[in-house]
Design a protein around this motif. Sequence first.
Motif, PDB file in Angstrom:
ATOM      1  N   LYS A   1       0.855  -1.270   0.102  1.00  0.00           N
ATOM      2  CA  LYS A   1       0.080  -0.050  -0.023  1.00  0.00           C
ATOM      3  C   LYS A   1       0.873   1.134   0.041  1.00  0.00           C
ATOM      4  O   LYS A   1       1.816   1.180   0.291  1.00  0.00           O
TER       5      LYS A   1
ATOM      6  N   VAL B   1       8.538   0.802   1.476  1.00  0.00           N
ATOM      7  CA  VAL B   1       7.010   1.372   1.610  1.00  0.00           C
ATOM      8  C   VAL B   1       6.894   2.571   0.324  1.00  0.00           C
ATOM      9  O   VAL B   1       7.759   3.765   0.746  1.00  0.00           O
TER      10      VAL B   1
ATOM     11  N   ILE C   1      -2.986   5.017   3.039  1.00  0.00           N
ATOM     12  CA  ILE C   1      -2.997   5.509   4.632  1.00  0.00           C
ATOM     13  C   ILE C   1      -2.328   6.854   4.628  1.00  0.00           C
ATOM     14  O   ILE C   1      -1.493   7.128   3.684  1.00  0.00           O
TER      15      ILE C   1
ATOM     16  N   MET D   1       1.289  -2.821   7.999  1.00  0.00           N
ATOM     17  CA  MET D   1       0.888  -2.909   6.705  1.00  0.00           C
ATOM     18  C   MET D   1       1.200  -4.193   5.957  1.00  0.00           C
ATOM     19  O   MET D   1       0.719  -4.821   4.978  1.00  0.00           O
TER      20      MET D   1
END
Length: 304
Positions: free
Chosen positions: A2, A54, A132, A252
């Motif tokens: 994500k 990420v 997010i 996550m």
Amino acid sequence: MKKVFIIGGTTFDHIVYLPELPGNKALTIHKASFQETIGSTGAGKAINLTKLGVKNTLYSVLGDDYYGKQIEQNLHENKIDFFIDIDPVGTERHINIMDDEGKRISMFITQSSESINYNTQKIDAAAKDADIIVLNIISYCRNVIPIIEKYNKPVWTDLHDYDGSNSYHNDFIRASQFIHMSSDNLPDYNSVMERFINEGKELAICTHAKKGATLLTKDGIRIEQPAILSYPMIDANGAGDSFFSGFLYGWMNNQSYEKCMQMGAVCAGVCINSKKLASDLLSADYLKTELQRHGFFLNQNEIK
């Protein structure tokens, strides 16, 4: 994996290292090591998350000045995806005095303003694209809250040294479901964490420096995570953001709360062993290696 949209928090920091913090007396210090570097909570989270693999985008406000250009260069060097708006009062700057135990005196010698010509279209697009949102408690971020609320995304915030009652934090608390904070100014942190859960928050985490961290969730899960004290202290700046990033990375990747807390503790330990907001050693693979070295084992199939 994500994607995270990080809102706010880049400064130019002047950091001075002393064996102990100055007492209440006049004195002359003839020699002290120092460095000038990027700082603040948004930069810390963006750099740590990027090193962990990420995907994230950082939005911040800088002055059109020398210090702002230095920050932009540092973000480019760290391969951060970011965009900025210009603050007419200039780039926010801090002086941090650090002692050998990691305690700190922070002085905000210039502060960012709220007189920003916000690029609302770009902020809106980043919020819409993210899975997010990390909402930092910089003053100018308050005006971005109505934009992110449209999309009903999970919002995480870091209240730092919240004292349990300061009204400055209320908008950020209201807008968030996941809350981090420090117990530096919060001796009765348990009741504040319980209050957040009773208000409907998903979880609350309170860090305690060398005493570790506490987690409380809406399902009543409570975890006390000891700090990992085997990492030599070099610079404590950024340790809280590193813990936040390690925990979020685990969350996550569908790790248990226990594993997320362990990941946060390892990332914080690796951070204090460096003079940067995130150690050059940090990566997803390095984190796994360090977790195993400390006796923490992960479900490898859940790590993306």
